[in-house]
Design an enzyme around this catalytic site. Structure first.
Site, PDB file in Angstrom:
ATOM      1  N   LYS A  67       0.840  -1.195   0.000  1.00 43.05           N
ATOM      2  CA  LYS A  67       0.000   0.000   0.000  1.00 43.05           C
ATOM      3  C   LYS A  67       0.876   1.246   0.000  1.00 43.05           C
ATOM      4  CE  LYS A  67      -3.733  -2.303   2.547  1.00 43.05           C
ATOM      5  NZ  LYS A  67      -4.585  -2.283   3.760  1.00 43.05           N
ATOM      6  N   ARG A  85      17.252  -2.418  -8.665  1.00 38.59           N
ATOM      7  CA  ARG A  85      15.911  -2.360  -9.257  1.00 38.59           C
ATOM      8  C   ARG A  85      15.993  -2.520 -10.777  1.00 38.59           C
ATOM      9  NH1 ARG A  85      11.597   2.023  -9.965  1.00 38.59           N
ATOM     10  NH2 ARG A  85       9.661   1.041  -9.272  1.00 38.59           N
ATOM     11  N   TYR A 130      14.437   0.550 -22.140  1.00 30.95           N
ATOM     12  CA  TYR A 130      14.722  -0.884 -22.092  1.00 30.95           C
ATOM     13  C   TYR A 130      14.020  -1.656 -23.209  1.00 30.95           C
ATOM     14  CZ  TYR A 130      16.210   0.411 -17.395  1.00 30.95           C
ATOM     15  OH  TYR A 130      16.823   1.018 -16.321  1.00 30.95           O
TER      16      TYR A 130
END
Length: 248
Positions: free
Chosen positions: A149, A213, A245
């Site tokens: 959340k 990441r 990417y």
């Protein structure tokens, strides 16, 4: 190959401090390269030390090259391999970073907090703030799901089987957050310090949360995820930042 480290060190006239440095560098080298040396694995090692200082990089290259020559001399290696400063991991124009071997991230370490932070980024593509916000109540290890959340909304992310034991270990005694002290989440600096300490301990000094990441992004793309699917997984408002990417 690890079994040859001590005979190699013994064959050289080194001080105690130098022996420790050689041993440390070669253990990391063998961990990444494995038992079978080839050009691809050497490039992988080269990539792992790319962000080190010039002096540290030169030391590690020199140590590895001496060891490779020793292995060739004793006929452990049939070919002579040598690392150079100019070696680079092959990259495509559409992919500005190379996928690294992450096996070492899952091995036993005394730096368990930093390890779990890095694994949550590698496995789920989370940002440090998202990692910090993980609540115990939103982790369902039985169904292997994390309900995340944030201000951007709610995401339900699957947890891989390999991640479960690491989470179980850290959930013990926690009240509200996965990373906390008596119900209070740790500071941003705390996360930075623990991540930095862990990645340095496994030979990836300079590997930031952002770069971890990026590893998740590269692997998901390689697995066939579309830019829209990946954008949803990461909780992005738009896929614009992922376009680099996916450019052909």
């Amino acid at each position: 190959m690890k079994s040859y480290i001590e005979p190699f060190i013994a064959s050289k006239a080194l001080s105690q401090n130098s022996q420790k440095a050689y041993r440390y560098d070669l253990q990391q080298f063998c961990q990444l390269v494995g038992e079978r040396v080839n050009q691809d694995k050497l490039l992988l090692y080269q990539n792992s030390i790319a962000n080190l200082s010039l002096s540290a990089k030169k030391r590690k290259l020199s140590t590895a090259n001496q060891f490779l020559y020793y292995l060739y001399q004793i006929k452990y290696l049939n070919s002579y391999f040598r690392l150079t400063d100019t070696m680079k991991v092959m990259r495509t124009e559409k992919q500005q970073a190379a996928i690294i071997n992450t096996d070492i991230f899952y091995q036993k370490t005394p730096f368990v907090w930093g390890q779990l932070i890095s694994l949550l980024i590698l496995e789920l593509g989370l940002t440090p703030s998202e990692v910090a916000g993980i609540e115990v109540a939103n982790l369902d290890l039985n169904f292997q799901m994390l309900t995340l959340k944030t201000k951007k909304g709610v995401r339900v992310l699957p947890l891989s089987q390999i991640l479960i034991p690491f989470l179980e270990q850290q959930l013990i005694g926690k009240e509200v957050y996965l990373f906390e002290h008596r119900g209070i989440p740790f500071s941003r600096q705390w996360f930075f310090n623990h991540l930095k300490t862990f990645v340095r301990s496994i030979g990836y000094e300079g590997l930031t949360a952002q770069k971890l990441r990026e590893q998740f992004i590269l692997k998901e793309k390689l697995a066939g995820k579309s830019i829209i699917e990946l954008s949803d997984i990461l909780g992005l408002k738009s896929p614009v930042t992922l376009e680099k990417y996916y450019k052909s």
